[in-house]
Motif scaffolding. Structure first.
Motif, PDB file in Angstrom:
ATOM      1  N   UNK A   1       0.817  -1.204   0.000  1.00  0.00           N
ATOM      2  CA  UNK A   1       0.000   0.000   0.000  1.00  0.00           C
ATOM      3  C   UNK A   1       0.857   1.263   0.000  1.00  0.00           C
ATOM      4  N   UNK A   2       2.014   1.198   0.666  1.00  0.00           N
ATOM      5  CA  UNK A   2       2.902   2.366   0.694  1.00  0.00           C
ATOM      6  C   UNK A   2       3.395   2.693  -0.708  1.00  0.00           C
ATOM      7  N   UNK A   3       3.780   1.647  -1.472  1.00  0.00           N
ATOM      8  CA  UNK A   3       4.266   1.869  -2.832  1.00  0.00           C
ATOM      9  C   UNK A   3       3.108   2.210  -3.765  1.00  0.00           C
TER      10      UNK A   3
ATOM     11  N   UNK B   1      11.309  -3.214  -4.189  1.00  0.00           N
ATOM     12  CA  UNK B   1      12.121  -2.980  -2.995  1.00  0.00           C
ATOM     13  C   UNK B   1      12.678  -4.324  -2.553  1.00  0.00           C
ATOM     14  N   UNK B   2      13.982  -4.360  -2.369  1.00  0.00           N
ATOM     15  CA  UNK B   2      14.637  -5.604  -1.930  1.00  0.00           C
ATOM     16  C   UNK B   2      15.498  -5.314  -0.716  1.00  0.00           C
ATOM     17  N   UNK B   3      15.698  -6.358   0.114  1.00  0.00           N
ATOM     18  CA  UNK B   3      16.500  -6.171   1.327  1.00  0.00           C
ATOM     19  C   UNK B   3      17.982  -6.268   1.001  1.00  0.00           C
ATOM     20  N   UNK B   4      18.812  -6.218   2.045  1.00  0.00           N
ATOM     21  CA  UNK B   4      20.264  -6.194   1.828  1.00  0.00           C
ATOM     22  C   UNK B   4      20.797  -7.516   1.309  1.00  0.00           C
ATOM     23  N   UNK B   5      19.956  -8.573   1.310  1.00  0.00           N
ATOM     24  CA  UNK B   5      20.362  -9.856   0.746  1.00  0.00           C
ATOM     25  C   UNK B   5      19.692 -10.101  -0.609  1.00  0.00           C
ATOM     26  N   UNK B   6      19.198  -9.004  -1.249  1.00  0.00           N
ATOM     27  CA  UNK B   6      18.607  -9.026  -2.587  1.00  0.00           C
ATOM     28  C   UNK B   6      17.296  -9.801  -2.662  1.00  0.00           C
ATOM     29  N   UNK B   7      16.662 -10.047  -1.504  1.00  0.00           N
ATOM     30  CA  UNK B   7      15.350 -10.695  -1.535  1.00  0.00           C
ATOM     31  C   UNK B   7      14.284  -9.640  -1.779  1.00  0.00           C
ATOM     32  N   UNK B   8      13.349  -9.947  -2.664  1.00  0.00           N
ATOM     33  CA  UNK B   8      12.305  -8.992  -3.020  1.00  0.00           C
ATOM     34  C   UNK B   8      11.305  -8.842  -1.878  1.00  0.00           C
ATOM     35  N   UNK B   9      11.045  -7.603  -1.493  1.00  0.00           N
ATOM     36  CA  UNK B   9      10.073  -7.315  -0.432  1.00  0.00           C
ATOM     37  C   UNK B   9       8.745  -6.879  -1.045  1.00  0.00           C
ATOM     38  N   UNK B  10       8.814  -5.899  -1.941  1.00  0.00           N
ATOM     39  CA  UNK B  10       7.619  -5.379  -2.605  1.00  0.00           C
ATOM     40  C   UNK B  10       7.952  -5.216  -4.076  1.00  0.00           C
ATOM     41  N   UNK B  11       7.025  -5.591  -4.946  1.00  0.00           N
ATOM     42  CA  UNK B  11       7.206  -5.374  -6.381  1.00  0.00           C
ATOM     43  C   UNK B  11       5.881  -4.917  -6.976  1.00  0.00           C
ATOM     44  N   UNK B  12       5.907  -3.736  -7.585  1.00  0.00           N
ATOM     45  CA  UNK B  12       4.733  -3.180  -8.263  1.00  0.00           C
ATOM     46  C   UNK B  12       5.065  -3.093  -9.740  1.00  0.00           C
TER      47      UNK B  12
END
Length: 543
Positions: free
Chosen positions: A204-206, A219-230
């Motif tokens: 919702x933020x994105x 948005x991905x974390x420091x280990x390149x895991x995807x957190x949010x994808x629009x």
């Protein structure tokens, strides 16, 4: 003999097309010249259009790249605000006296109430990474180890808040992340309070940024895991970026997460492709129109010329020849000239040469004025649309002055006729009064003053006296030691002096004063604009 004659006839018939082709190469027909002239006239406009499209392409890419970078920064800041809010909440909860009193049951109750409705949960972790309190579970519950400990371990070591990457939480049953805030008591850290949140809540933020349809933000974390994808189709995997794609990446100093925004090259190039297509179609249509017009005019002119040729041949042979009947006045006049004596014909040819020199002189002056206006308009315009509008209005004003002068043989024009010709386009009716003696001014002064009248009237129609029904404009001129003309607006809205000068200011003041060798005074009186021109008589009056 008959066979030889037949061969000779066939040979002559075969050579005839080659002779005709050679004759056409030496002397092309009139239609060829007309088509060539049309192409020469079209070429600068097409080249200028190509330049504008290339410049638009460059500016479009710069603007798009800036937008992509700004969007990545905005999304990263929005996520940081969300995380900072979680850290603030955790710090407030970590200062609870219940922890000092080791009353974890009361702390569990108060924390659950505080986080109710926030879609977050809290867990209290010991240095051994045992979870001694979790708002997702009732208290007390069997101790359990932390599922994803790296951020909690860093919080114990550094004594500073840490943000985790995303991981699957078995208690939550979904992908989550957490902020780990040390519970400091003096110099020791007996606990770390972890506030966790579902990674899906960041969608919702994105999404609140309302990205264009073809854009992709991840948005991905420091280990390149995807957190949010629009993306246009989030179900599809991320496609490899092409060489034309525009990309921007921002790394958060708070969380260490990376925000990546991508725009496909096709989305940026689509307006440019449309522009090239329109230019191609426009060029093709204009070329066809020019060819048709050249063909039509060629036939219109060539037919009476052929008759005129026959007349000239008859005159050369000493035979009587009547004047050619044609719709083209010039050809009819030439026919009459051919019927006259050699002396009259030479005088007519001399007169024609004089007229051609005069027309060339007039054309050069006109082209120079148009070029100066175009340069000024380009310098003062902020974009292509404003430049084209400004140039079109100026050329329309020059065309009205030219029509007036053409009706007088390009000899002179009266000030009254000039004012009426320029101001008629604004449909002001009785709002404009012009008075002064009969003054005949030369073509150069007529074009300069006419352009100034047009700019003053345009400004009055937009902001001044002609923008309201009760307003009026008075134009007065006098002729004494010098020529003086005043434009005065009455009854319009209150005048406010502009903070910057534009193309109209250049025309009504600098170009007018410089072109006529005089002076211009522009007064922005609150009651109405007053424009006064003074110029020497030798630059104004017709010779």
């Amino acid at each position: 003999m008959a066979a030889d004659a037949e061969k000779t006839g066939l040979l002559r018939a075969g050579l005839r097309p080659f002779r005709m082709a050679r004759r056409l190469r030496r002397r092309p027909p009139l239609i060829a010249y007309l088509i060539g002239f049309a192409l020469v006239v079209m070429a600068p406009a097409i080249l200028f259009s190509v330049f504008l499209i290339l410049e638009f392409d460059r500016q479009q890419e710069e603007v798009a790249l800036t937008q992509v970078a700004d969007t990545a920064e905005i999304i990263s800041n929005a996520v940081d605000r969300e995380i900072f809010g979680m850290i603030t909440t955790a710090r407030v909860l970590a200062s609870s006296p219940s922890i000092d009193a080791n009353d974890l049951a009361n702390f569990h109750l108060r924390t659950a109430v505080a986080l109710d409705g926030s879609e977050t949960n809290a867990a209290l972790v010991t240095p051994n990474l045992d979870v001694v309190m979790n708002t997702r579970l009732p208290y007390p519950s069997p101790p359990r180890k932390v599922t994803y400990p790296p951020a909690i371990e860093r919080a114990f070591v550094t004594g500073e808040p840490q943000v985790s990457g995303v991981f699957y939480g078995p208690v939550a049953g979904e992908t989550v992340f957490y902020v780990a805030v040390p519970v400091r008591r003096g110099d020791t850290v007996p606990y770390v309070l972890a506030i966790n949140k579902s990674a899906a809540d960041l969608d919702e933020v994105v999404a609140a940024r309302q990205l264009p349809h073809s854009w992709t933000a991840e948005i991905s974390d420091d280990e390149k895991r995807s957190i949010v994808r629009v993306a246009p189709d989030p179900a599809e995997p991320a496609a490899p970026s092409d060489d034309r794609a525009l990309e921007a990446e921002v790394r958060s100093q708070l969380s260490g997460w990376t925000t990546h925004v991508t725009v496909p090259g096709s989305a940026v190039e689509r307006p440019i492709i449309r522009s090239w297509a329109l230019l191609a179609w426009g060029t093709a249509l204009l070329l066809l129109f020019c060819i048709f017009l050249a063909w039509y005019l060629g036939r219109k002119i060539a037919r009476p010329i052929e008759v005129l040729k026959i007349q000239a041949e008859r005159i050369g042979r000493g035979e009587p020849a009547s004047a050619v009947s044609t719709e083209i006045m010039e050809i009819g006049e030439v026919s009459k000239v051919l019927a006259q004596a050699s002396r009259d014909r030479r005088e007519a040819e001399q007169q024609n040469r004089f007229l051609m020199r005069e027309m060339t002189h007039r054309a050069k002056n006109q082209y120079a004025l148009i070029a100066a206006i175009a340069r000024r308009a380009a310098k003062e315009s902020s974009d292509t649309t404003q430049f084209l509008a400004t140039l079109s209005e100026a050329l329309s004003s020059l065309a009205r002055s030219a029509d007036l002068l053409a009706g007088r043989g390009w000899d002179s024009a009266s000030v009254a006729e000039l004012a009426a010709s320029q101001l008629r386009a604004f449909g002001a009716g009785g709002q404009i009064r012009a008075s002064g003696p009969e003054v005949k001014i030369n073509p150069s002064a007529a074009q300069t003053i006419g352009l100034a009248f047009h700019e003053l009237a345009t400004n009055a129609a937009k902001y001044g006296a002609l923008s309201v029904d009760e307003g009026r404009v008075e134009i007065d001129w006098t002729l004494a030691d010098d020529f003086s003309i005043t434009w005065r607006e009455i009854g319009g809205p209150m005048v406010v002096e502009p903070k910057r000068s534009g193309f109209g200011t250049l025309v009504t003041q600098k170009m007018t004063a410089r072109g006529l060798g005089g002076s211009v005074h522009m007064a922005y009186d609150p009651a109405g604009v007053v424009w006064t021109l003074r110029a020497p008589l030798d630059t104004i009056l017709a010779h």
